[in-house]
Each structure stands twice: as structure tokens, then as C-alpha cells.
Design an enzyme around this catalytic site. Structure first.
Site, PDB file in Angstrom:
ATOM      1  N   GLN A 195       9.205   1.075   1.427  1.00  0.00           N
ATOM      2  CA  GLN A 195      10.485   0.736   2.043  1.00  0.00           C
ATOM      3  C   GLN A 195      11.368  -0.031   1.072  1.00  0.00           C
ATOM      4  OE1 GLN A 195       9.682  -0.159   6.089  1.00  0.00           O
ATOM      5  NE2 GLN A 195      11.707  -0.984   6.472  1.00  0.00           N
TER       6      GLN A 195
ATOM      7  N   SER B 137       2.645   0.452   0.171  1.00  0.00           N
ATOM      8  CA  SER B 137       2.763   0.228   1.609  1.00  0.00           C
ATOM      9  C   SER B 137       2.857   1.566   2.344  1.00  0.00           C
ATOM     10  CB  SER B 137       3.959  -0.690   1.903  1.00  0.00           C
ATOM     11  OG  SER B 137       3.953  -1.108   3.242  1.00  0.00           O
ATOM     12  N   LEU B 138       3.997   1.874   2.992  1.00  0.00           N
ATOM     13  CA  LEU B 138       4.092   3.154   3.694  1.00  0.00           C
ATOM     14  C   LEU B 138       3.843   4.325   2.752  1.00  0.00           C
ATOM     15  CD1 LEU B 138       6.729   5.323   3.500  1.00  0.00           C
ATOM     16  CD2 LEU B 138       7.923   3.187   3.911  1.00  0.00           C
TER      17      LEU B 138
ATOM     18  N   ARG C   8       4.122   3.189  13.260  1.00  0.00           N
ATOM     19  CA  ARG C   8       3.894   2.015  12.407  1.00  0.00           C
ATOM     20  C   ARG C   8       5.169   1.192  12.269  1.00  0.00           C
ATOM     21  NH1 ARG C   8       4.128   1.010   6.696  1.00  0.00           N
ATOM     22  NH2 ARG C   8       2.366  -0.172   5.832  1.00  0.00           N
TER      23      ARG C   8
ATOM     24  N   HIS D 243       3.159  -7.307   6.081  1.00  0.00           N
ATOM     25  CA  HIS D 243       1.954  -7.613   5.286  1.00  0.00           C
ATOM     26  C   HIS D 243       1.583  -9.095   5.311  1.00  0.00           C
ATOM     27  CE1 HIS D 243       1.743  -3.523   3.879  1.00  0.00           C
ATOM     28  NE2 HIS D 243       3.013  -3.588   3.542  1.00  0.00           N
TER      29      HIS D 243
ATOM     30  N   GLN E 220      -4.304  -2.718   5.903  1.00  0.00           N
ATOM     31  CA  GLN E 220      -3.091  -2.772   5.072  1.00  0.00           C
ATOM     32  C   GLN E 220      -1.920  -3.422   5.795  1.00  0.00           C
ATOM     33  OE1 GLN E 220      -0.119  -0.068   4.970  1.00  0.00           O
ATOM     34  NE2 GLN E 220      -0.587   0.833   2.975  1.00  0.00           N
TER      35      GLN E 220
END
Length: 315
Positions: A10, A95-96, A120, A204, A253
């Protein structure tokens, strides 16, 4: 010489991303159509036409970035004959981007990846009321110093290392009250700058536990295949291929740090010399170069990028 495909997270989104790919390659256009069908809405129209503030919403940005990355992958495969399994040794994502990496390696179907990322994004947004969380990037220091700053700033609140991006850039995440203390505390630890990030939630960190629970429930009913090449997992900074462990690490995660610097270092130690950032923007290529200065880092997000990289990818 070994190669890795890495997939952005992102922040790399922009209105219009992927449009040139869809116009140039039928296989790329098909990716956007499949994502639209999976979500039951025209996400492609939002990606290509905006408005930007709606595209930037976490629930939209996450599946949108995955779609652009997969459009590049499908164009390479279908239009240019590049086989991911024969071309790269590892995949990884920020991440994503780990979901994009897994979809590219065949662990997730495209539709499942889109639906999981929509869920998510919504779950991460809902986990913490707007205004209670925050994130800040510490510039000029590494993770050891960042951990000390986070510990001092917490003062009973949550303040965690969210992203260990490269040797001089670490992101902290947690309660806004703690993040507001970071800049002043950081001065005593040699932090060059502490930059508040324009995010809608504190990603996170421990505050994301409700989102991790939602992902555990969602992943329990999704089929995960063995990826055609190992994925270097964010939370381990080590390669994974076992479907059940992949699910476990994706759940972790959500609340744990993205160990991106260590992921790049691990791939370098395993012989990767060429990193290809697949999708929107050029953020990861920069992080790779600052972590592994001798590595080759190339961004592929446009039709011209595909053709420019083709000779190297097929050699």
C-alpha cells in the site's frame, strides 16, 4: 545468477495504474475483469478513473494493487512467454504484496486473492477507531534504534515496529498518543526525521488483532496450493512452500512487522542478484538497492517496461 519477483504494498497506488497494460494486452485486461467479477463491482473503473481518495481507501487499494501486479504477471506469461516457475527462484511482497506474490506463484486463485484482500482491507480499517491509531517513519536509523524509540514512546500504549524497510528507514505503528511522542524521543537516539504517515489505521501492530482473527477465519475456508516457487514470508524473512504454514504466516503478518530489509538480505544470501518489482510504482526497487547495493533492481509496471526487461528475463 538468480532472480526474484517482488510485489509492492500500500502506498504505491495511483489513479490510472494498469490502464496501459489492459489496453496493450488482452491477458492483462482479463485480470481486471476477473477481479471485478470476484468483487461484484467495477474496481477497474475506480483504478483507472478515480477519485484518488476512494482508491486510496484500504479496502480498495489492497485488491487494486494486487490486480495491477497480476496484470503484469499475466502479460509476461501469456503475451511474452515468460514462465514464472522457470524464470525466478523466489517471490516476495511487501505486506499486501505477499498476497500478490502468492497469487503470481499459483498459491491463490486470482478471485480468492481479490476477495481476501478486500476483506483484509476492511478488517484492518475496522480494527481501530479512526483517530486512535497512527504510524510514523523514522529516517536515518535502523531497526535496533527504532525498537528503543518504540519502547520509550509506548508508556503503556501500543508502539511497535511495523516495517523494517531498509537500513535507514523503519516505520512504527500504534496508538496515536504513542506515535505523537516518537519525534521528540527520536531526537535523543539520532533519528534524522520522524515523519507521520497519512494512513487510516495503525497497520502491523498489536492493535490489529481483530483483523488477524478475521483473516484466520477467512483463510480457513480458502484453498492454498503449493507455490511454483517459494515465497519469502514477511514475518519470517525466509522461504515458504507449505500451504498450511503460508496461511499461518499470513495471519501473523497482520499484527507483526514486515521484515522487508531482512527478506531482501535473505534472498541476496540465497543467490538472488536481480530483483524485479512487479506492479505499480518503484518503491521496492529503491528499498532493494539501499539494502543490497550490488543487486540489480528493475520496476515493471508498463508495457514498455515489459519489453525492456524481456531479454534479461528470457536469457
Amino acid at each position: 545468477m538468480a532472480r526474484a519477483f517482488v510485489f509492492p504494498g500500500q502506498g504505491s497506488q495511483d489513479v490510472g495504474m494498469g490502464k496501459a497494460l489492459a489496453d496493450a494486452f488482452p491477458s492483462a485486461r482479463a485480470v481486471f475483469e476477473e477481479v471485478d467479477d470476484a468483487l461484484g463491482e467495477k474496481l477497474s473503473a475506480l483504478i483507472w478513473e478515480g477519485p484518488k481518495e476512494t482508491l486510496t481507501l484500504t479496502e480498495n487499494a489492497q485488491p487494486a494493487l494486487m490486480a495491477v501486479s497480476m496484470a503484469v504477471v499475466r502479460a509476461l506469461e501469456a503475451e511474452r512467454g515468460v514462465s514464472l516457475g522457470k524464470t525466478v527462484s523466489f517471490v516476495a511482497g511487501h505486506s499486501l504484496g505477499e498476497y500478490s506474490a502468492l497469487a503470481a506463484a499459483g498459491a491463490f486463485s486470482l478471485g480468492d486473492a481479490a476477495r481476501l484482500l478486500r476483506l483484509r482491507g476492511r478488517a484492518m480499517q475496522k480494527a481501530v477507531p479512526v483517530g486512535l491509531g497512527g504510524m510514523a517513519a523514522l529516517l536515518g536509523v535502523g531497526v535496533d534504534v527504532a525498537e528503543k524509540v518504540a519502547a520509550e514512546a509506548a508508556q503503556g500504549d501500543v508502539c511497535d515496529v511495523a516495517n523494517d524497510n531498509e537500513p535507514t528507514q523503519v516505520v512504527l505503528s500504534g496508538h496515536k498518543t504513542a506515535i505523537d511522542r516518537v519525534a521528540e524521543i527520536g531526537k535523543a537516539h539520532g533519528v534524522r526525521r520522524a515523519v507521520p504517515l497519512p494512513v487510516s489505521a495503525p497497520f502491523h501492530c498489536a492493535l490489529m488483532q481483530p483483523a488477524a482473527d478475521a483473516m484466520a477465519e477467512a483463510l480457513a475456508s480458502v484453498k492454498v496450493n503449493t507455490p511454483v516457487v517459494p515465497v519469502v514470508a514477511n514475518v519470517l524473512a525466509a522461504p515458504l512452500s507449505d500451504p498450511e504454514e503460508i496461511k499461518k504466516r499470513l495471519i501473523e503478518q497482520v499484527t507483526q512487522r514486515v521484515r522487508w530489509r531482512e527478506c531482501v538480505a535473505a534472498m541476496s544470501a540465497l543467490g538472488v542478484t536481480d530483483f524485479y518489482e512487479i506492479g505499480a510504482g518503484k518503491v521496492l526497487a529503491g528499498l532493494v538497492k539501499r539494502t543490497a547495493p550490488t543487486a540489480n533492481a528493475v520496476s515493471i509496471g508498463l508495457p514498455t517496461d515489459i519489453d525492456a526487461a524481456l531479454a534479461a528475463l528470457t536469457s
